[in-house]
Motif scaffolding. Structure first.
Motif, PDB file in Angstrom:
ATOM      1  N   ARG A  14       0.844  -1.204   0.000  1.00 47.45           N
ATOM      2  CA  ARG A  14       0.000   0.000   0.000  1.00 47.45           C
ATOM      3  C   ARG A  14       0.879   1.254   0.000  1.00 47.45           C
ATOM      4  O   ARG A  14       1.072   1.890  -1.015  1.00 47.45           O
ATOM      5  CB  ARG A  14      -0.972  -0.041   1.189  1.00 47.45           C
ATOM      6  N   ASP A  15       1.498   1.590   1.128  1.00 45.64           N
ATOM      7  CA  ASP A  15       2.353   2.788   1.163  1.00 45.64           C
ATOM      8  C   ASP A  15       3.572   2.584   0.256  1.00 45.64           C
ATOM      9  O   ASP A  15       3.982   3.497  -0.464  1.00 45.64           O
ATOM     10  CB  ASP A  15       2.819   3.077   2.600  1.00 45.64           C
ATOM     11  N   GLY A  16       4.137   1.379   0.279  1.00 46.52           N
ATOM     12  CA  GLY A  16       5.313   1.088  -0.548  1.00 46.52           C
ATOM     13  C   GLY A  16       4.992   1.273  -2.013  1.00 46.52           C
ATOM     14  O   GLY A  16       5.770   1.837  -2.778  1.00 46.52           O
ATOM     15  N   GLY A  73      -7.308  -3.502   4.525  1.00 47.63           N
ATOM     16  CA  GLY A  73      -7.560  -2.600   3.393  1.00 47.63           C
ATOM     17  C   GLY A  73      -7.705  -1.190   3.957  1.00 47.63           C
ATOM     18  O   GLY A  73      -8.330  -0.997   5.011  1.00 47.63           O
ATOM     19  N   LEU A  74      -7.141  -0.222   3.251  1.00 45.43           N
ATOM     20  CA  LEU A  74      -7.167   1.162   3.745  1.00 45.43           C
ATOM     21  C   LEU A  74      -8.416   1.890   3.256  1.00 45.43           C
ATOM     22  O   LEU A  74      -8.926   1.618   2.170  1.00 45.43           O
ATOM     23  CB  LEU A  74      -5.916   1.895   3.246  1.00 45.43           C
ATOM     24  N   ALA A  75      -8.908   2.839   4.076  1.00 47.13           N
ATOM     25  CA  ALA A  75     -10.085   3.631   3.694  1.00 47.13           C
ATOM     26  C   ALA A  75     -10.010   4.997   4.366  1.00 47.13           C
ATOM     27  O   ALA A  75      -9.569   5.107   5.517  1.00 47.13           O
ATOM     28  CB  ALA A  75     -11.357   2.920   4.156  1.00 47.13           C
ATOM     29  N   ILE A 170      -0.386   5.760  15.191  1.00 45.01           N
ATOM     30  CA  ILE A 170       0.034   7.174  15.210  1.00 45.01           C
ATOM     31  C   ILE A 170       1.031   7.391  14.072  1.00 45.01           C
ATOM     32  O   ILE A 170       2.203   6.993  14.167  1.00 45.01           O
ATOM     33  CB  ILE A 170       0.688   7.536  16.576  1.00 45.01           C
ATOM     34  N   PRO A 171       0.581   8.023  12.992  1.00 44.35           N
ATOM     35  CA  PRO A 171       1.509   8.209  11.879  1.00 44.35           C
ATOM     36  C   PRO A 171       2.365   9.458  12.044  1.00 44.35           C
ATOM     37  O   PRO A 171       1.879  10.505  12.472  1.00 44.35           O
ATOM     38  CB  PRO A 171       0.594   8.380  10.653  1.00 44.35           C
ATOM     39  N   ASP A 172       3.634   9.294  11.675  1.00 44.60           N
ATOM     40  CA  ASP A 172       4.503  10.457  11.518  1.00 44.60           C
ATOM     41  C   ASP A 172       4.513  10.680   9.994  1.00 44.60           C
ATOM     42  O   ASP A 172       5.483  10.364   9.299  1.00 44.60           O
ATOM     43  CB  ASP A 172       5.898  10.144  12.069  1.00 44.60           C
ATOM     44  N   THR A 173       3.405  11.225   9.528  1.00 46.41           N
ATOM     45  CA  THR A 173       3.102  11.255   8.094  1.00 46.41           C
ATOM     46  C   THR A 173       4.174  11.942   7.254  1.00 46.41           C
ATOM     47  O   THR A 173       4.471  11.521   6.145  1.00 46.41           O
ATOM     48  CB  THR A 173       1.734  11.947   7.898  1.00 46.41           C
ATOM     49  N   VAL A 174       4.740  13.032   7.775  1.00 48.95           N
ATOM     50  CA  VAL A 174       5.708  13.781   6.971  1.00 48.95           C
ATOM     51  C   VAL A 174       7.148  13.604   7.481  1.00 48.95           C
ATOM     52  O   VAL A 174       8.043  14.340   7.081  1.00 48.95           O
ATOM     53  CB  VAL A 174       5.328  15.282   6.914  1.00 48.95           C
ATOM     54  N   VAL A 205       2.608   2.445  15.370  1.00 51.79           N
ATOM     55  CA  VAL A 205       3.250   3.642  14.808  1.00 51.79           C
ATOM     56  C   VAL A 205       3.579   3.407  13.341  1.00 51.79           C
ATOM     57  O   VAL A 205       3.787   2.261  12.910  1.00 51.79           O
ATOM     58  CB  VAL A 205       4.530   4.055  15.573  1.00 51.79           C
ATOM     59  N   HIS A 206       3.609   4.508  12.616  1.00 53.14           N
ATOM     60  CA  HIS A 206       3.803   4.447  11.149  1.00 53.14           C
ATOM     61  C   HIS A 206       4.703   5.634  10.804  1.00 53.14           C
ATOM     62  O   HIS A 206       4.252   6.768  10.741  1.00 53.14           O
ATOM     63  CB  HIS A 206       2.416   4.569  10.510  1.00 53.14           C
ATOM     64  N   CYS A 207       5.996   5.357  10.649  1.00 55.17           N
ATOM     65  CA  CYS A 207       6.943   6.479  10.526  1.00 55.17           C
ATOM     66  C   CYS A 207       7.507   6.602   9.124  1.00 55.17           C
ATOM     67  O   CYS A 207       7.940   5.616   8.523  1.00 55.17           O
ATOM     68  CB  CYS A 207       8.091   6.278  11.514  1.00 55.17           C
ATOM     69  N   HIS A 208       7.526   7.838   8.651  1.00 53.59           N
ATOM     70  CA  HIS A 208       8.138   8.122   7.348  1.00 53.59           C
ATOM     71  C   HIS A 208       9.575   8.606   7.541  1.00 53.59           C
ATOM     72  O   HIS A 208       9.950   9.072   8.612  1.00 53.59           O
ATOM     73  CB  HIS A 208       7.275   9.098   6.550  1.00 53.59           C
ATOM     74  N   ASN A 209      10.346   8.534   6.450  1.00 48.57           N
ATOM     75  CA  ASN A 209      11.793   8.633   6.595  1.00 48.57           C
ATOM     76  C   ASN A 209      12.389   9.944   6.071  1.00 48.57           C
ATOM     77  O   ASN A 209      13.555   9.983   5.689  1.00 48.57           O
ATOM     78  CB  ASN A 209      12.425   7.439   5.857  1.00 48.57           C
ATOM     79  N   GLN A 524      -4.376   9.223  -3.618  1.00 50.56           N
ATOM     80  CA  GLN A 524      -3.593   8.592  -2.561  1.00 50.56           C
ATOM     81  C   GLN A 524      -3.294   9.520  -1.390  1.00 50.56           C
ATOM     82  O   GLN A 524      -3.134  10.714  -1.592  1.00 50.56           O
ATOM     83  CB  GLN A 524      -2.308   8.024  -3.142  1.00 50.56           C
ATOM     84  N   PRO A 525      -3.261   8.942  -0.144  1.00 47.83           N
ATOM     85  CA  PRO A 525      -3.027   9.790   1.020  1.00 47.83           C
ATOM     86  C   PRO A 525      -1.593  10.293   1.053  1.00 47.83           C
ATOM     87  O   PRO A 525      -0.731   9.679   0.492  1.00 47.83           O
ATOM     88  CB  PRO A 525      -3.276   8.847   2.199  1.00 47.83           C
TER      89      PRO A 525
HETATM   90  O1  KIV Z   1       1.608   8.290   6.317  1.00 46.48           O
HETATM   91  C1  KIV Z   1       0.417   8.217   6.666  1.00 46.48           C
HETATM   92  O2  KIV Z   1      -0.098   9.032   7.417  1.00 46.48           O
HETATM   93  C2  KIV Z   1      -0.367   7.116   6.124  1.00 46.48           C
HETATM   94  C3  KIV Z   1      -1.681   6.862   6.756  1.00 46.48           C
HETATM   95  C4  KIV Z   1      -2.708   6.484   5.750  1.00 46.48           C
HETATM   96  C5  KIV Z   1      -1.537   5.830   7.836  1.00 46.48           C
HETATM   97  O3  KIV Z   1       0.104   6.391   5.267  1.00 46.48           O
END
Ligand code: KIV
Ligand code: ZN
Length: 525
Positions: A14-16, A73-75, A170-174, A205-209, A524-525
């Motif tokens: 999904r995110d990948g 599945g994401l929504a 808890i996403p670290d979205t950015v 947790v969902h961390c971006h790099n 896409q988010p």
């Molecule tokens: O990075 C993000 O916030 C996401 C959410 C949809 C979990 O990918």
């Protein structure tokens, strides 16, 4: 008392897959999902079903086929998204999860959504309640969680848990967070929300790099009370990517003295295989010096290091390469190997092939077997990839001939076959020539003239698939055909000019069959 089992939620599909140029077709996603099941991740986020028919079918097929992990599945918190996700994960039965998300930070509330806090809470609760009608297992993500006011985050967590969410991610979205601060935020949520302490709900947790801190932030969160980590194989994902699964897992295993008592269920011996498969299926090459899975991760070149390793491996090696599946190569196949041997090797590599698949791959195997002494697992993977990419071959290469040299203007003559639009229509053969800065450039120019496309080559990568002078060359290109999207193309062959022309044509064919990709990118988010 905290439960110390750390769930690994894999979002490679999904995110990948949101990574530019990484989109995979159904067959490719299914192969990745099968490998993720062998890797024993706890949750596979298989896609974002509302986004396109292709995503819906991929999530539904994975939910039907893959046994073991939970299939999510994401929504968005939008009724049609939740309906699509609910239908798509249905075949997984009790193992189906809906992951709903809604932005909560001030900047997103004000500038993206134009909604006040109360309205956000109302929509989040309604989204979770709707998802609960489909599945028991509902995850909620307050998007941009790390930049949300902590007190508001506490309120959102409590309300969505009361509505039935059992995982709060808890996403670290950015990629804004830094480890100490992110750990404090997770500790704060843990101590303010009684359901996290009672185990009624868990923190994920969902961390971006973006600052290169995704893995460090994920590990800080685990120490602060998070019990699920969202990550991707090779760390692929939106922009700079997501936390890398192999790094999170191997950090916890290698430094068990620090991450005391934490357990995750990943079969680490499948890590390298997973990395290679994802790299092939997504077209994203792994940086040589990437931790755990990069070509150089266990290569010691300095004499002092080599000497130390020979005396005691642990002097310079903190991870045993065998623990992550390095060095499990087997005897290569040769042109004398029969169909049964090729089929057995495909099975060993984890592919589930029909007789027709094996027949097609065997035919290609024979072609390269005539040109190469040994056919290694990596060569075979290239053949499998070529077979399952399933791009309709509007254009195919009949021949390419080049003249080049330091005293000549590089020139290429290319002959292509254009398939008829319908089965009854005859294929057409066309020929043209081009000049360029080098033989590859000249060949691509000739292809552009014939196909009337105008691709700008954004990335060109060539690598020897296996060892030896007769190794297959695999070319990966990323091309912009003018709509801003990057289209990946791949081609392989013992001649690198031919492989380059094939890769470029593969991108042209993908571009021509990419209608569904277009609508998808916008949502896409
Ligand atoms: O990075 C993000 O916030 C996401 C959410 C949809 C979990 O990918
Ligand atoms: Zn994300």
């Amino acid at each position: 008392m905290k439960n110390n089992r750390i769930l690994i939620f894999d979002t490679t599909l999904r995110d990948g897959e949101q990574c530019p140029g990484a989109s995979m077709n159904l067959r490719e996603k299914l192969e990745v999902a099968r490998q993720l099941a062998r890797l024993k991740v706890d949750v596979i986020e298989a896609g974002f079903p509302v986004i396109s028919d292709g995503d819906f079918t991929a999530v539904q097929t994975i939910a039907k086929e893959i046994k073991g992990p939970i299939i999510a599945g994401l929504a968005r918190c939008v009724p049609k998204d939740i309906d699509a996700a609910g239908e798509a994960v249905k075949p997984a039965g009790k193992k189906g999860r809906i992951h709903v998300f809604l932005a909560t930070s001030k900047i997103h509330r004000e500038f993206k959504l134009g909604k006040a806090q109360d309205e956000i809470v109302r929509l989040a609760v309604r989204g979770v309640e709707q998802a609960k009608k489909y599945v028991d297992d509902v995850e909620f993500s307050p998007e941009d969680g790390s930049r949300t006011e902590p007190e508001f985050l506490v309120r959102v967590c409590k309300e969505v848990i009361a509505a039935g969410a059992t995982t709060i991610n808890i996403p670290d979205t950015v990629g804004w967070a830094v480890p100490g601060e992110f750990g404090e935020l997770i500790s704060h949520l843990y101590s303010e929300v009684p359901e996290f302490q009672s185990g009624k709900a868990i923190i994920s947790v969902h961390c971006h790099n973006d600052l290169g801190l995704a893995v460090a932030n994920s590990l800080a969160a685990v120490q602060a009370g998070a019990r699920q980590v969202e990550c991707t194989v090779n760390g692929i994902g939106e922009r700079a990517g997501n936390a890398s699964l192999e790094e999170v897992v191997m950090a916890m295993k290698t430094r068990a003295d620090v991450y005391k008592g934490f357990k995750c269920g990943v079969n680490t011996k499948e890590i390298v295989k997973s990395s290679r498969l994802v790299s092939r299926m997504s077209g994203l090459t792994v940086q040589r010096s990437k931790a755990i899975v990069g070509e150089n991760a266990f290569a010691h070149s300095s004499g002092i290091h080599q000497d130390g390793i020979l005396k005691k491996r642990e002097t310079y090696e903190i991870v045993d390469p065998e623990d992550v599946g390095w060095g499990q190569t087997e005897l290569p196949l040769t042109k004398h190997s029969g169909r049964a041997a090729v089929n057995a090797r495909l099975k060993h590599l984890g592919f589930k092939m029909t007789d027709t698949d094996v027949q097609a791959i065997f035919a290609r195997f024979k072609e390269i077997g005539d040109k190469k002494k040994f056919v290694y697992d990596d060569d075979l993977l290239t053949l499998v990839e070529g077979h399952i990419t399933e791009v309709p071959e509007t254009w195919s290469l009949e021949y390419v001939q080049v003249t080049t040299g330091n005293q000549a203007i590089p020139t290429a003559t290319v002959r292509l076959v254009k398939a008829g639009k319908k089965k009854s229509e005859k294929a057409e053969t066309m020929e043209d020539a081009g000049i360029g800065d080098g033989p590859v450039d000249a060949a691509l120019k000739a292809i552009d003239r014939l196909t009337t496309t105008h691709g700008v080559l954004k990335d060109y990568n060539i690598r020897a698939v296996s060892q030896g002078k007769d190794a297959l060359g695999e070319v990966t290109v990323k091309v912009d055909f003018g709509d801003g999207d990057l289209v990946t193309g791949k081609g392989a062959g013992t001649d690198v000019i031919v492989a380059s022309a094939k890769a470029y044509l593969n991108a042209v064919n993908r571009f021509m069959s990419s209608e569904s990709r277009k609508g998808k990118a916008k949502m896409q988010p």
